[in-house]
Design a protein around this motif. Structure first.
Motif, PDB file in Angstrom:
ATOM      1  N   GLU A 191     -25.595  39.726  -1.334  1.00  0.00           N
ATOM      2  CA  GLU A 191     -24.619  39.074  -2.203  1.00  0.00           C
ATOM      3  C   GLU A 191     -24.833  39.456  -3.672  1.00  0.00           C
ATOM      4  O   GLU A 191     -23.877  39.596  -4.430  1.00  0.00           O
ATOM      5  CB  GLU A 191     -24.698  37.559  -2.025  1.00  0.00           C
ATOM      6  N   ARG A 192     -26.089  39.641  -4.052  1.00  0.00           N
ATOM      7  CA  ARG A 192     -26.393  39.985  -5.439  1.00  0.00           C
ATOM      8  C   ARG A 192     -25.797  41.345  -5.812  1.00  0.00           C
ATOM      9  O   ARG A 192     -25.379  41.564  -6.947  1.00  0.00           O
ATOM     10  CB  ARG A 192     -27.906  39.991  -5.646  1.00  0.00           C
ATOM     11  N   HIS A 193     -25.758  42.239  -4.848  1.00  0.00           N
ATOM     12  CA  HIS A 193     -25.273  43.599  -5.113  1.00  0.00           C
ATOM     13  C   HIS A 193     -23.891  43.859  -4.516  1.00  0.00           C
ATOM     14  O   HIS A 193     -23.464  44.996  -4.441  1.00  0.00           O
ATOM     15  CB  HIS A 193     -26.265  44.618  -4.543  1.00  0.00           C
ATOM     16  N   GLU A 194     -23.207  42.788  -4.125  1.00  0.00           N
ATOM     17  CA  GLU A 194     -21.941  42.950  -3.411  1.00  0.00           C
ATOM     18  C   GLU A 194     -20.908  43.747  -4.200  1.00  0.00           C
ATOM     19  O   GLU A 194     -20.174  44.558  -3.625  1.00  0.00           O
ATOM     20  CB  GLU A 194     -21.366  41.579  -3.046  1.00  0.00           C
ATOM     21  N   GLU A 195     -20.848  43.570  -5.499  1.00  0.00           N
ATOM     22  CA  GLU A 195     -19.861  44.302  -6.291  1.00  0.00           C
ATOM     23  C   GLU A 195     -20.177  45.789  -6.362  1.00  0.00           C
ATOM     24  O   GLU A 195     -19.265  46.622  -6.440  1.00  0.00           O
ATOM     25  CB  GLU A 195     -19.795  43.717  -7.711  1.00  0.00           C
ATOM     26  N   GLY A 196     -21.453  46.141  -6.341  1.00  0.00           N
ATOM     27  CA  GLY A 196     -21.831  47.550  -6.439  1.00  0.00           C
ATOM     28  C   GLY A 196     -21.838  48.288  -5.119  1.00  0.00           C
ATOM     29  O   GLY A 196     -21.742  49.524  -5.097  1.00  0.00           O
ATOM     30  N   LEU A 197     -21.945  47.572  -4.014  1.00  0.00           N
ATOM     31  CA  LEU A 197     -22.047  48.223  -2.712  1.00  0.00           C
ATOM     32  C   LEU A 197     -20.842  49.105  -2.364  1.00  0.00           C
ATOM     33  O   LEU A 197     -21.011  50.183  -1.793  1.00  0.00           O
ATOM     34  CB  LEU A 197     -22.271  47.170  -1.618  1.00  0.00           C
ATOM     35  N   PRO A 198     -19.604  48.705  -2.691  1.00  0.00           N
ATOM     36  CA  PRO A 198     -18.477  49.600  -2.398  1.00  0.00           C
ATOM     37  C   PRO A 198     -18.577  50.943  -3.119  1.00  0.00           C
ATOM     38  O   PRO A 198     -18.168  51.973  -2.579  1.00  0.00           O
ATOM     39  CB  PRO A 198     -17.259  48.793  -2.862  1.00  0.00           C
ATOM     40  N   TYR A 199     -19.113  50.956  -4.337  1.00  0.00           N
ATOM     41  CA  TYR A 199     -19.283  52.215  -5.066  1.00  0.00           C
ATOM     42  C   TYR A 199     -20.328  53.092  -4.387  1.00  0.00           C
ATOM     43  O   TYR A 199     -20.151  54.309  -4.255  1.00  0.00           O
ATOM     44  CB  TYR A 199     -19.689  51.934  -6.511  1.00  0.00           C
ATOM     45  N   ILE A 200     -21.409  52.468  -3.948  1.00  0.00           N
ATOM     46  CA  ILE A 200     -22.442  53.204  -3.226  1.00  0.00           C
ATOM     47  C   ILE A 200     -21.864  53.776  -1.934  1.00  0.00           C
ATOM     48  O   ILE A 200     -22.078  54.951  -1.594  1.00  0.00           O
ATOM     49  CB  ILE A 200     -23.636  52.282  -2.928  1.00  0.00           C
ATOM     50  N   ALA A 201     -21.114  52.958  -1.215  1.00  0.00           N
ATOM     51  CA  ALA A 201     -20.529  53.401   0.057  1.00  0.00           C
ATOM     52  C   ALA A 201     -19.548  54.546  -0.150  1.00  0.00           C
ATOM     53  O   ALA A 201     -19.572  55.547   0.582  1.00  0.00           O
ATOM     54  CB  ALA A 201     -19.830  52.225   0.741  1.00  0.00           C
ATOM     55  N   THR A 202     -18.687  54.427  -1.148  1.00  0.00           N
ATOM     56  CA  THR A 202     -17.690  55.468  -1.400  1.00  0.00           C
ATOM     57  C   THR A 202     -18.342  56.770  -1.829  1.00  0.00           C
ATOM     58  O   THR A 202     -17.958  57.851  -1.355  1.00  0.00           O
ATOM     59  CB  THR A 202     -16.697  55.003  -2.475  1.00  0.00           C
ATOM     60  N   CYS A 203     -19.333  56.691  -2.710  1.00  0.00           N
ATOM     61  CA  CYS A 203     -20.028  57.910  -3.140  1.00  0.00           C
ATOM     62  C   CYS A 203     -20.708  58.588  -1.961  1.00  0.00           C
ATOM     63  O   CYS A 203     -20.636  59.810  -1.806  1.00  0.00           O
ATOM     64  CB  CYS A 203     -21.064  57.573  -4.209  1.00  0.00           C
ATOM     65  N   PHE A 204     -21.371  57.808  -1.138  1.00  0.00           N
ATOM     66  CA  PHE A 204     -22.053  58.396   0.023  1.00  0.00           C
ATOM     67  C   PHE A 204     -21.050  59.070   0.947  1.00  0.00           C
ATOM     68  O   PHE A 204     -21.269  60.191   1.421  1.00  0.00           O
ATOM     69  CB  PHE A 204     -22.828  57.314   0.774  1.00  0.00           C
ATOM     70  N   HIS A 205     -19.940  58.396   1.202  1.00  0.00           N
ATOM     71  CA  HIS A 205     -18.903  58.941   2.074  1.00  0.00           C
ATOM     72  C   HIS A 205     -18.371  60.266   1.536  1.00  0.00           C
ATOM     73  O   HIS A 205     -18.211  61.235   2.291  1.00  0.00           O
ATOM     74  CB  HIS A 205     -17.769  57.928   2.191  1.00  0.00           C
ATOM     75  N   MET A 206     -18.123  60.332   0.249  1.00  0.00           N
ATOM     76  CA  MET A 206     -17.590  61.552  -0.354  1.00  0.00           C
ATOM     77  C   MET A 206     -18.574  62.714  -0.215  1.00  0.00           C
ATOM     78  O   MET A 206     -18.184  63.835   0.099  1.00  0.00           O
ATOM     79  CB  MET A 206     -17.268  61.308  -1.835  1.00  0.00           C
ATOM     80  N   PHE A 207     -19.857  62.430  -0.441  1.00  0.00           N
ATOM     81  CA  PHE A 207     -20.849  63.494  -0.334  1.00  0.00           C
ATOM     82  C   PHE A 207     -21.060  63.921   1.111  1.00  0.00           C
ATOM     83  O   PHE A 207     -21.286  65.104   1.387  1.00  0.00           O
ATOM     84  CB  PHE A 207     -22.167  63.057  -0.969  1.00  0.00           C
ATOM     85  N   VAL A 208     -20.985  62.979   2.052  1.00  0.00           N
ATOM     86  CA  VAL A 208     -21.102  63.351   3.466  1.00  0.00           C
ATOM     87  C   VAL A 208     -19.960  64.278   3.860  1.00  0.00           C
ATOM     88  O   VAL A 208     -20.166  65.300   4.523  1.00  0.00           O
ATOM     89  CB  VAL A 208     -21.109  62.094   4.364  1.00  0.00           C
ATOM     90  N   ARG A 209     -18.745  63.942   3.450  1.00  0.00           N
ATOM     91  CA  ARG A 209     -17.600  64.792   3.775  1.00  0.00           C
ATOM     92  C   ARG A 209     -17.751  66.172   3.153  1.00  0.00           C
ATOM     93  O   ARG A 209     -17.428  67.183   3.770  1.00  0.00           O
ATOM     94  CB  ARG A 209     -16.303  64.136   3.297  1.00  0.00           C
TER      95      ARG A 209
END
Length: 242
Positions: free
Chosen positions: A145-163
């Protein structure tokens, strides 16, 4: 959070293969006190296999993919609708027998609850990152919950680099390039010299030239300009502008 995120981006940019990407995600997960993770993405092609990068127990991930649990997993079913990160536990298994079975089997491997971040990119590709725990631990959910706002950015960046790093887009006219060969060729498309590519990727000019040479040889051309032309004509050129 900012320091952890910056280090995460640095590791992603330096990654070459799946092991590097897993290490980058493990590093940021550790920095956020969310130690257990799984990234699952689906190929845009009907016959494509999903990509799973995680530190879940290997016997579980192997069983999960072999039985195609991703089609009935209640967490993935929920994530497909997009939206904000969401918490889940056994209550999400629902009344469907197949979904309940996935939850029961996952629990045997210490995966009982977690937080999942849905990812639907602008090309319509679906993926999700899950941080999981073996029990409804207050410490885990406070960290999530503490990092909930930042987690979507982490997820999106990871997804982009994986692709970018692992996608079958490295296939050019039926020829599969290694991640490093393709990466060097991508920078050559942007007009970078062997020396500049070496500086960007943290390798020597000679190594950059070596990878470009391998790419030219595989593509059956004699110049890097010709290799760039082959890439531009390939069906996957659009991936460069993702």
């Amino acid at each position: 959070m900012q320091t952890v995120f910056e280090r995460f981006l640095e590791r992603l940019s330096e990654s070459v293969d799946e092991a590097d990407l897993r290490g980058a995600l493990a590093d940021v997960a550790s920095g956020l006190d969310l130690l257990t993770f799984a990234y699952l993405s689906f190929s845009p092609r009907p016959d494509g296999k999903p990509t799973l990068i995680s530190n879940y127990p290997a016997p579980w991930t192997e069983r999960y993919l072999e039985n195609r649990y991703q089609s009935v997993d209640p967490v993935i079913v929920r994530a497909r609708s997009g939206g904000c990160p969401f918490r889940w536990g056994s209550d999400l298994s629902g009344e469907e027998a197949a979904g309940a079975q996935v939850f029961d089997e996952a629990a045997q491997f210490g995966i009982c609850c977690g937080m999942t971040i849905p990812i639907i990119d602008r090309r319509g590709n679906f993926a999700a990152i899950t941080f999981a725990a073996d029990k409804p631990n207050a410490v885990f959910f406070r960290a999530a919950e503490r990092h909930e706002e930042g987690l979507p950015y982490i997820a999106t960046c990871f997804h982009m680099f994986v692709r970018r790093k692992l996608s079958a887009d490295r296939m050019i006219d039926g020829v599969l390039l290694t991640p490093r060969e393709y990466e060097c060729l991508q920078w050559a498309v942007q007009g970078k010299s062997d020396w500049e590519i070496g500086c960007i990727l943290g390798i020597t000019q000679r190594t950059a030239a070596f990878h470009l040479g391998n790419a030219r040889r595989k593509l059956g051309v004699t110049t890097t300009k010709q290799a760039i032309g082959r890439l531009a004509r390939s069906a996957f050129f659009d991936s460069l502008t993702d």
